[in-house]
Scaffold this motif. Structure first.
Motif, short mmCIF file in Angstrom:
data_model
loop_
_atom_site.label_atom_id
_atom_site.label_comp_id
_atom_site.label_asym_id
_atom_site.label_seq_id
_atom_site.Cartn_x
_atom_site.Cartn_y
_atom_site.Cartn_z
N HIS A 13 98.07 34.42 68.58
CA HIS A 13 96.89 33.91 67.86
C HIS A 13 97.01 32.42 67.54
O HIS A 13 96.31 31.92 66.67
CB HIS A 13 96.69 34.69 66.55
CG HIS A 13 96.83 36.17 66.68
ND1 HIS A 13 97.85 36.89 66.10
CD2 HIS A 13 96.06 37.07 67.35
CE1 HIS A 13 97.71 38.17 66.38
NE2 HIS A 13 96.64 38.31 67.15
N THR A 16 93.88 30.09 67.24
CA THR A 16 93.05 30.36 66.05
C THR A 16 93.75 29.89 64.78
O THR A 16 93.11 29.38 63.85
CB THR A 16 92.72 31.86 65.96
OG1 THR A 16 92.16 32.30 67.20
CG2 THR A 16 91.71 32.12 64.86
N SER A 130 84.54 30.49 56.54
CA SER A 130 84.79 31.72 57.29
C SER A 130 84.74 31.42 58.77
O SER A 130 84.19 30.41 59.21
CB SER A 130 83.76 32.81 56.93
OG SER A 130 82.46 32.40 57.31
N ALA A 132 83.84 33.32 62.66
CA ALA A 132 83.03 34.41 63.21
C ALA A 132 83.93 35.54 63.68
O ALA A 132 84.96 35.30 64.32
CB ALA A 132 82.18 33.89 64.37
N GLY A 133 83.57 36.77 63.35
CA GLY A 133 84.32 37.93 63.80
C GLY A 133 85.42 38.30 62.84
O GLY A 133 86.06 37.42 62.23
N THR A 134 85.66 39.59 62.69
CA THR A 134 86.65 40.08 61.73
C THR A 134 88.04 39.57 62.06
O THR A 134 88.77 39.11 61.18
CB THR A 134 86.65 41.61 61.71
OG1 THR A 134 85.35 42.08 61.31
CG2 THR A 134 87.70 42.15 60.75
N ARG A 135 88.44 39.65 63.33
CA ARG A 135 89.79 39.23 63.73
C ARG A 135 90.06 37.79 63.34
O ARG A 135 91.05 37.48 62.67
CB ARG A 135 89.98 39.44 65.22
CG ARG A 135 91.24 38.81 65.80
CD ARG A 135 91.21 38.83 67.32
NE ARG A 135 92.28 38.07 67.93
CZ ARG A 135 92.24 36.76 68.14
NH1 ARG A 135 91.18 36.06 67.75
NH2 ARG A 135 93.25 36.13 68.73
N ASP A 136 89.19 36.87 63.77
CA ASP A 136 89.41 35.45 63.50
C ASP A 136 89.34 35.15 62.01
O ASP A 136 90.07 34.29 61.50
CB ASP A 136 88.40 34.60 64.27
CG ASP A 136 88.70 34.54 65.76
OD1 ASP A 136 89.68 35.18 66.19
OD2 ASP A 136 87.96 33.87 66.49
N ASN A 137 88.46 35.85 61.31
CA ASN A 137 88.35 35.60 59.87
C ASN A 137 89.60 36.06 59.13
O ASN A 137 90.03 35.42 58.16
CB ASN A 137 87.12 36.31 59.32
CG ASN A 137 86.65 35.70 58.02
OD1 ASN A 137 86.43 34.49 57.92
ND2 ASN A 137 86.53 36.52 57.00
#
Length: 298
Positions: A13, A16, A130, A132-137
């Motif tokens: 990751h 990110t 924040s 976008a998207g649960t994973r990146d957040n």
């Protein structure tokens, strides 16, 4: 929360994570980031087996609220059976309700780690920051928690042996180590004496090596011989073939040709904001975002 299953390692990751560090500097400003110069101390989040469960959880939550500089935020902590480690209700405040997995009733040393992640959700909510998207957040949340001085708890909750494993958060242990090392470079703080988990120290060392690698990339003068040689070859190619000038790693050339004007762009090793400089030899540059002064040889 990984409990007993295989723990993912490495840096899957990393892009990110780097974007999250840049986003923190953009939202908080360099002075805002520097306000978090001291991490939460182990004594402030210690949780003994004989401590009252709910009073102890409230005490640790207060310490983390203070660490993350949240004004007028009262955390109400409860426990229940659930799939994940914890959850938080992001209402307008001033009270926030955090639920912790029932397993923390018996694993109290990791309550601080779970609370740190959830309280960071509150801070990011208030900052209106924040991804976008649960994973990146969630990666943003782990990164911010670590960079602002509470995430060493999340890395210390990582334990792994032949028979069992435990990890909290979305980052890998090595990625937590990377962010901790990035924080250490800015604040001169060594978190390794605080680790109770031997595996946490190992992951921190691997993350620190990756962070040091960031500071040894051309056109920074700290780059090694091989990197400088590759950079010179690609710079020469960019000058001779301006329309074919491609991206290096991690730098990129722009312009060139008979009229000159070649420029190089590369990420700041502190905040990862891209810096763009004319190719003219040794130069001292200041990052426009985090204000880090960099010695370069373009």
């Amino acid at each position: 929360m990984v409990n007993g299953s295989e723990v993912v390692h490495g840096f899957p990751h990393l892009d990110t994570v780097r974007e999250a560090i840049t986003a923190l500097y953009r939202r908080l400003s360099p002075d805002g980031v520097l306000a978090y110069g001291t991490s939460v101390l182990p004594a402030d989040v210690a949780f003994a087996d004989h401590d009252d469960l709910h009073l102890g959880a409230q005490r640790v939550a207060r310490a983390l609220v203070q660490q993350l500089r949240l004004p007028d935020a009262r955390m109400i902590v409860s426990f229940r059976e659930m799939e994940h480690a914890a959850s938080v209700e992001l209402a307008a405040g001033p009270e926030y309700f955090i639920e912790l997995n029932d397993r923390f009733r018996k694993h109290r040393r990791d309550i601080g780690a779970a609370l740190a992640h959830e309280i960071m959700h509150v801070l990011l909510h208030r900052l209106d920051l924040s991804f976008a998207g649960t994973r990146d957040n969630e990666i943003l949340t782990d990164t911010a928690t670590t960079y602002l001085g509470a995430g060493w708890l999340l890395l210390d909750a990582f334990r792994e042996d032949r028979l069992s494993s435990q990890k909290l958060g979305y980052l890998t242990p090595e990625e937590f180590g990377y962010v901790l090392a990035k924080r250490s470079e800015v604040f001169g703080e060594d978190p390794s004496p605080w680790f109770t988990s031997p595996q946490a120290y190992t992951a921190f060392a691997k993350g620190r090596a990756q962070a040091q690698h960031d500071r040894r990339q051309p056109p920074l003068t700290a780059a090694g011989w091989a990197g400088r040689r590759r950079y010179a070859k690609e710079r020469r190619h960019a000058l001779e073939h301006p329309h074919a000038a491609g991206k290096g790693s991690p730098y990129a050339f722009e312009g060139g040709g008979p009229d000159g004007g070649l420029k190089v762009s590369f990420p700041c090793p502190t905040c990862r904001q891209r810096i763009r400089l004319p190719v003219r030899g040794r130069v001292r540059a200041r990052c426009g975002l985090c204000r880090t002064v960099l010695e370069c040889d373009t």
